[in-house]
Design a protein around this motif. Sequence first.
Motif, PDB file in Angstrom:
ATOM      1  N   ALA A 126       0.870  -1.260  -0.009  1.00  0.00           N
ATOM      2  CA  ALA A 126      -0.033  -0.111  -0.001  1.00  0.00           C
ATOM      3  C   ALA A 126       0.865   1.182  -0.022  1.00  0.00           C
ATOM      4  O   ALA A 126       2.000   1.161   0.191  1.00  0.00           O
ATOM      5  CB  ALA A 126      -0.801  -0.040   1.158  1.00  0.00           C
ATOM      6  N   THR A 127       0.289   2.261  -0.211  1.00  0.00           N
ATOM      7  CA  THR A 127       0.932   3.812  -0.167  1.00  0.00           C
ATOM      8  C   THR A 127       0.275   4.536   0.944  1.00  0.00           C
ATOM      9  O   THR A 127      -0.996   4.872   0.761  1.00  0.00           O
ATOM     10  CB  THR A 127       1.020   4.489  -1.515  1.00  0.00           C
ATOM     11  OG1 THR A 127       1.648   3.566  -2.384  1.00  0.00           O
ATOM     12  CG2 THR A 127       1.899   5.684  -1.530  1.00  0.00           C
ATOM     13  N   VAL A 128       0.941   5.154   1.857  1.00  0.00           N
ATOM     14  CA  VAL A 128       0.404   5.891   2.795  1.00  0.00           C
ATOM     15  C   VAL A 128       0.612   7.369   2.353  1.00  0.00           C
ATOM     16  O   VAL A 128       1.720   7.859   2.217  1.00  0.00           O
ATOM     17  CB  VAL A 128       0.892   5.890   4.204  1.00  0.00           C
ATOM     18  CG1 VAL A 128       0.726   6.601   5.270  1.00  0.00           C
ATOM     19  CG2 VAL A 128       1.005   4.346   4.684  1.00  0.00           C
ATOM     20  N   PRO A 129      -0.590   8.235   2.165  1.00  0.00           N
ATOM     21  CA  PRO A 129      -0.187   9.524   1.712  1.00  0.00           C
ATOM     22  C   PRO A 129       0.200  10.365   3.006  1.00  0.00           C
ATOM     23  O   PRO A 129      -0.249  10.155   4.160  1.00  0.00           O
ATOM     24  CB  PRO A 129      -1.697  10.043   1.454  1.00  0.00           C
ATOM     25  CG  PRO A 129      -2.646   9.006   1.951  1.00  0.00           C
ATOM     26  CD  PRO A 129      -1.939   7.883   2.370  1.00  0.00           C
ATOM     27  N   LEU A 130       1.086  11.309   2.665  1.00  0.00           N
ATOM     28  CA  LEU A 130       1.600  12.072   3.848  1.00  0.00           C
ATOM     29  C   LEU A 130       0.464  13.011   4.035  1.00  0.00           C
ATOM     30  O   LEU A 130      -0.320  13.655   3.435  1.00  0.00           O
ATOM     31  CB  LEU A 130       3.098  12.783   3.204  1.00  0.00           C
ATOM     32  CG  LEU A 130       4.133  11.985   3.313  1.00  0.00           C
ATOM     33  CD1 LEU A 130       5.228  12.591   2.593  1.00  0.00           C
ATOM     34  CD2 LEU A 130       4.290  11.341   4.337  1.00  0.00           C
ATOM     35  N   PRO A 131       0.430  13.538   5.417  1.00  0.00           N
ATOM     36  CA  PRO A 131      -0.673  14.543   5.888  1.00  0.00           C
ATOM     37  C   PRO A 131      -0.370  15.856   5.152  1.00  0.00           C
ATOM     38  O   PRO A 131       0.581  16.209   5.209  1.00  0.00           O
ATOM     39  CB  PRO A 131      -0.917  14.366   7.249  1.00  0.00           C
ATOM     40  CG  PRO A 131       0.676  13.881   7.508  1.00  0.00           C
ATOM     41  CD  PRO A 131       1.081  13.097   6.563  1.00  0.00           C
ATOM     42  N   LEU A 132      -1.455  16.686   4.965  1.00  0.00           N
ATOM     43  CA  LEU A 132      -1.467  17.898   4.642  1.00  0.00           C
ATOM     44  C   LEU A 132      -0.838  18.264   3.307  1.00  0.00           C
ATOM     45  O   LEU A 132      -0.353  19.534   3.440  1.00  0.00           O
ATOM     46  CB  LEU A 132      -0.937  19.021   5.830  1.00  0.00           C
ATOM     47  CG  LEU A 132      -1.444  18.646   7.274  1.00  0.00           C
ATOM     48  CD1 LEU A 132      -0.710  19.470   8.354  1.00  0.00           C
ATOM     49  CD2 LEU A 132      -2.795  19.137   7.024  1.00  0.00           C
ATOM     50  N   LEU A 133      -0.542  17.382   2.846  1.00  0.00           N
ATOM     51  CA  LEU A 133       0.116  17.804   1.437  1.00  0.00           C
ATOM     52  C   LEU A 133      -0.699  17.403   0.303  1.00  0.00           C
ATOM     53  O   LEU A 133      -1.507  16.489   0.173  1.00  0.00           O
ATOM     54  CB  LEU A 133       1.280  16.684   1.007  1.00  0.00           C
ATOM     55  CG  LEU A 133       2.530  16.997   1.860  1.00  0.00           C
ATOM     56  CD1 LEU A 133       3.553  15.976   1.429  1.00  0.00           C
ATOM     57  CD2 LEU A 133       3.317  18.596   1.741  1.00  0.00           C
TER      58      LEU A 133
END
Length: 162
Positions: A126-133
């Motif tokens: 999976a790919t975890v999206p970085l917060p607030l970007l």
Amino acid sequence: MRRSSRSDEPPVRTPGARLVDETGSASLEFLTVGVLLLVPLVYLVLALGQIQHAVLGVEGAARYAARTIAQAPSHDAGLQAADRALLVAMADAGMERDAALVTIACEPDPGACCTRGGTVTVQVDATVPLPLLPPVLAPDVGIGVPISARAVQPVSAFGGAP
């Protein structure tokens, strides 16, 4: 009585003395440096916390999917139970089931995961999206960190399909 050398009158300052006067600048410097260091540090803690949460969820999803397939009475029942386990584990991690790529491999027979004495291997990527970007580079994915988990579970020699 002796007179004090200190006077109650403020000292006379020249116009150039005001430029080198640093009275009160320490607190301003402290606040500026503090904010400049604190904001990235808080973001780093948020990002690492989100990544760790997703890693634990993906790891649990792989482990429980492999376990449910290995304990299932048939291949199809095992795949259905593994899909439910993946849904629950990914939801607990705050991720959608479609956001993960799941690979299931069975040995010695790839077509039957419940062979006695065999092994079931489940890999979840999976790919975890970085917060607030904002999603600048790839509109559908965004900027993220790839994570992966792999679980291997033996099938009991006394259970499973004969």
